[in-house]
Every structure is written in C-alpha cells, then in structure tokens.
Design an enzyme around this catalytic site. Structure first.
Site, PDB file in Angstrom:
ATOM      1  CB  VAL A 154      -0.952  -0.005   1.211  1.00  0.00           C
ATOM      2  CG1 VAL A 154      -1.610   1.362   1.402  1.00  0.00           C
ATOM      3  CG2 VAL A 154      -2.018  -1.076   1.048  1.00  0.00           C
ATOM      4  CD  GLU A 155       2.337   3.639   3.831  1.00  0.00           C
ATOM      5  OE1 GLU A 155       2.809   4.665   3.311  1.00  0.00           O
ATOM      6  OE2 GLU A 155       1.360   3.642   4.600  1.00  0.00           O
ATOM      7  CB  THR A 156       6.648   2.328  -1.347  1.00  0.00           C
ATOM      8  OG1 THR A 156       7.069   1.082  -0.758  1.00  0.00           O
ATOM      9  CG2 THR A 156       6.714   3.438  -0.310  1.00  0.00           C
ATOM     10  CE1 TYR A 351      -1.885   2.883   4.634  1.00  0.00           C
ATOM     11  CE2 TYR A 351      -2.183   1.878   6.781  1.00  0.00           C
ATOM     12  CZ  TYR A 351      -1.393   2.163   5.689  1.00  0.00           C
ATOM     13  OH  TYR A 351      -0.093   1.698   5.670  1.00  0.00           O
TER      14      TYR A 351
END
Length: 368
Positions: A154-156, A351
């Site tokens: 999800v982040e990167t 999230y």
C-alpha cells in the site's frame, strides 16, 4: 536546478504528476502487470522545491534554531547554513489542503486503488523473495507476514514509489507554512518536531540531510516512516550494523513489524469481524467516531443492536468501524486491537481495512 517559476505556476505544473511520485499510498493502474517486486529501482530526480524561501530571515525559524542549539547541541552557524539552503515547496502545501467538502466517502472506490493486481502480484513476488525475513519477523514480533507485505504494498508498491521530494524542503515548509486549517497550529508543531528528528537522524547516521528523499509529507523509504518513527521504531533487521529503510527491504520488514507491536498488535488475535446494525434502533450510533481504539465489550455492542456475522472469541474488546460507501449502504465491522494497531500507521479506517483486505488477497494468491 534553480526554479524561476512562481510558486503558483510551479505548483500547477507539479500537481498533475505528483501523486504518482509522492510515495504516499498512491493509486496505480488496475490490471497493469507489475515489474518484479525485487527489481532495482530507477534513480529518481529530486524535487528540490519551487524556490528559495530565505528561511533564515523568518523569526520562527531562528527561534527553532536557537531551540535546537540549546536542546541538542547543534552548532548555530552550521544549522543556519543548512536552513538557508532549504527550499519552499508549494506543492506540499497544496497537497496538505483538505479535500473540498460535499463529496461522500466511497470505500469501494478507495479499496479498488489498493486491492488490485499490481499490488497482489507484487506482494507474492516480494514474499517469495524475502520469505526468510518475513518468517523471522513473524516469529519475533507476532505480526503475520501478509500484514507486513500488504503495508509495504500500500505504501510504496514494494519500494517502487518511495517519493522524490527532498525531505528537508518538504518538512521545513510544512513546519513553518502549513496551510490555513483548523488544526494548523498543532500540525505545524508536529512538523517542527519532525524537522528536529530529521536533523537528529541525519547527524546520528552521518548523512547529509538533503540526501533524504521521500513523500510530500516527509515520509521516507520502503515503509514510508516519518523521521521520528525511524528514530523510535526502525530496526536493523538485516544485521549489517545500520538501519536503512531506503535501500534495505529486510530492515523495512522488521521495522514495520516492530512499529505495529509498539502500537498494540497482539500476537495470534484476529483483525476484524463483519457486522450488521439494527436500523430500527439508534443506540448503536454512540459507538461511531469513538477514536482509534478497541474499547467496547461484545456484550454492550450486541445490546445496542450490533450483530457480528461470526461469533468472535470471548473477552476481546472491539470498536465499531463504519466504512461509508458513497450512495451504497455503509459497511460495518468490529475492529479488534490489531485493526486499530494498523490505524496507527495511518489514522484511517479505509487505510487499515485496505491493508487487511490486500493481505488476505496476497496470501490467497500465494497459496493458490
């Protein structure tokens, strides 16, 4: 590179592509086949800022410098020189502004940005490549491998989009020129703390603070840790004697697991349970908006008209999670302590649920 554009023009030019580069939970093209999750990243050109702000002439900056000298023993002349090299980033200001009011939240649309083939396939590849480190992290911290993998996805997208803003520029801009919002004072205090942590981290790590690249908010590396989180929660999980969340996926794995444990993750416990609410009653609504914490008993939730689809283990506390879905009915879930541990990574029900759903999709794909 020197920028001669005005702040406004520079911002308009940057915003069209900035979300894809920000490295901060950006959407990706559904259906696009991923590059290998372990493929070496291409070098990115830093966003140096839109223009010089001459921060050295700002009274608040000079007060901050005096505090850093007194509290942390920095050399005043050197710190002044550092802040004088910092650029103002108007695009970071624009991206921090809240979304226009009136548009309803849409859980299905949000979810589709993250539970999609690029992140699922990339997650399987990342897991296969780093299986030993993930197994070790799960054994040491009790956080399932799929949760760690999903957060990095999800982040990167497994290190592909870590951001190319100079962290010093972005954080300094937000620390002293945060947009005009109701929480402006608190947010500026937060970013001043992160500026302090950036400078301390750079000094302790013997690196140039301007070498740090990240998101428009200053988040760094594979797991997008803010500088303060790096100093508190990052770990040297690959055993090379240093912590490097920018280049070591193994350090990222251990650091994500450590972060979750420090924020309440409970080994072996579930994350969520689907639930329904009795629309003919109103008393269950008192559990909505009660913070990011599992603090209600199953008995009091049931008594107010909340019914879990599957009976949870006895004695566990929960929070009532509402996932608004545009014009469609809202989804309701019982969030356990582990759900709320994920919200400490990003303070959003959307999230946390997208991380959990992606984790299950990755595990299912890997086991297929």
């Amino acid at each position: 590179m020197k920028f001669s554009l005005s702040r406004r023009n520079a911002s308009l030019l940057a915003l069209s592509s900035i979300l894809a580069l920000a490295g901060c939970a950006s959407a990706t093209e559904p259906g696009k086949k991923p590059a290998s999750a372990v493929k070496k990243k291409k070098a990115v050109k830093p966003v140096q800022g839109d223009e010089f702000a001459n921060f050295g002439q700002w009274s608040e900056v000079n007060a901050f410098i005096d505090e850093m000298v007194a509290r942390n023993g920095f050399d005043k002349t050197e710190l002044q020189a550092t802040l004088n090299k910092t650029h103002y980033v108007d695009s970071a200001i624009q991206l921090m502004k809240p979304a226009p009011p009136g548009k309803p939240k849409n859980w299905a649309a949000y979810r589709s940005r993250f539970v999609e083939p690029v992140r699922i396939d990339g997650g399987v590849a990342f897991w296969n490549t780093h299986a030993d480190a993930l197994t070790r992290a799960e054994a040491q911290y009790g956080v399932p491998a799929e949760i760690i993998v999903a957060i990095l996805g999800v982040e990167t997208i497994y290190g592909r989009n870590t951001g190319n803003f100079r962290v010093m520029d972005a954080i300094t801009t937000l620390a002293f020129s945060y947009p005009d919002t109701p929480n402006r004072t608190a947010r500026m205090a937060y970013f001043r703390g992160e500026l302090e942590n950036t400078l301390l981290f750079a000094r302790d790590s013997h690196i140039d603070p301007f070498s740090l690249l990240g998101s428009y908010a200053g988040a760094i590396g594979w797991p997008q840790f803010m500088p303060g989180s790096i100093r508190k929660f990052a770990v040297d999980f690959d055993g090379d004697g240093r912590i490097d969340l920018r280049n070591s996926p193994v350090d990222a794995i251990g650091s994500v697991a450590h972060f979750l444990v420090e924020h309440g993750w409970r080994r072996g416990e579930p994350v969520t349970f689907a639930a329904t609410v009795d629309a003919s009653r109103m008393d269950w609504q008192r559990f909505i908006g009660q913070g990011l914490e599992a603090k209600f008993s199953l008995e009091e939730l049931k008594a107010a008209g909340v019914t879990p689809a599957v009976e949870p283990p006895a004695g566990m506390p929960f929070g009532l999670v509402d996932l608004q879905n545009g014009d469609m009915p809202t989804e309701y879930w019982l969030g356990a302590a582990n759900f709320f541990a994920i919200t400490q990574y990003n303070r959003s029900f959307f999230y946390a649920m997208s991380v959990y759903d992606l984790s299950r999709a990755i595990r299912a794909a890997r086991n297929y």
